[in-house]
Design a protein around this motif. Structure first.
Motif, PDB file in Angstrom:
ATOM      1  N   LEU A  49      19.479  70.391  65.449  1.00 53.14           N
ATOM      2  CA  LEU A  49      18.534  69.250  64.978  1.00 53.14           C
ATOM      3  C   LEU A  49      18.505  68.804  66.276  1.00 53.14           C
ATOM      4  N   THR A  75      17.986  69.471  57.842  1.00 59.70           N
ATOM      5  CA  THR A  75      17.498  68.314  57.348  1.00 59.70           C
ATOM      6  C   THR A  75      18.435  67.648  56.586  1.00 59.70           C
ATOM      7  N   TYR A  78      21.329  66.265  58.368  1.00 60.68           N
ATOM      8  CA  TYR A  78      20.691  64.786  58.829  1.00 60.68           C
ATOM      9  C   TYR A  78      20.747  63.396  58.111  1.00 60.68           C
ATOM     10  N   THR A  82      22.945  60.371  58.363  1.00 58.73           N
ATOM     11  CA  THR A  82      22.253  58.956  58.761  1.00 58.73           C
ATOM     12  C   THR A  82      22.453  58.140  57.458  1.00 58.73           C
TER      13      THR A  82
END
Length: 115
Positions: A49, A75, A78, A82
């Motif tokens: 990433l 993705t 991630y 987050t």
């Protein structure tokens, strides 16, 4: 739109900086000013990433309008990392798969290539 095919993995001792500077040099030489650059190919699965983000952030250096990486497991990790809600991550995954846009190692390559 310009396609940039990624293959293989970085040799031992090669840094992400080496990769980004090489990509930048190749794209400057190709002349991608004002273009969207889409990265694809079997090497995507080997690209972390942080490396993807660095390549994308260098778009002004090689003159592109933007750099695009496909949605894949990196993705989704991630999004989870987050703090996106699990339902949202599942929605993104389901939508991209339904549209045929979710990248896996078995995904066919699209676009023209720049190497």
């Amino acid at each position: 739109m310009i396609g940039f095919r990624l293959e293989g993995r970085l040799p031992e001792g090669t840094t992400a900086t080496d990769l980004v500077l090489t990509v930048t040099e190749l794209l400057r030489r190709k002349g991608v000013v004002g273009k969207f650059v889409e990265f694809f190919g079997p090497g995507l699965g080997q690209l972390a990433l942080a490396d993807r983000a660095t390549i994308g952030n260098m778009a002004p250096e090689y003159g592109a309008t933007c750099a695009i990486f496909p949605v894949d497991e990196v993705t989704l990790r991630y999004l989870r990392f987050t703090g996106r809600p699990a339902e949202r991550v599942a929605l993104v995954e389901a939508y991209m798969k339904e549209q045929g846009l979710f990248h896996t190692a078995a995904s066919p390559s699209r676009g023209s290539t720049t190497s």
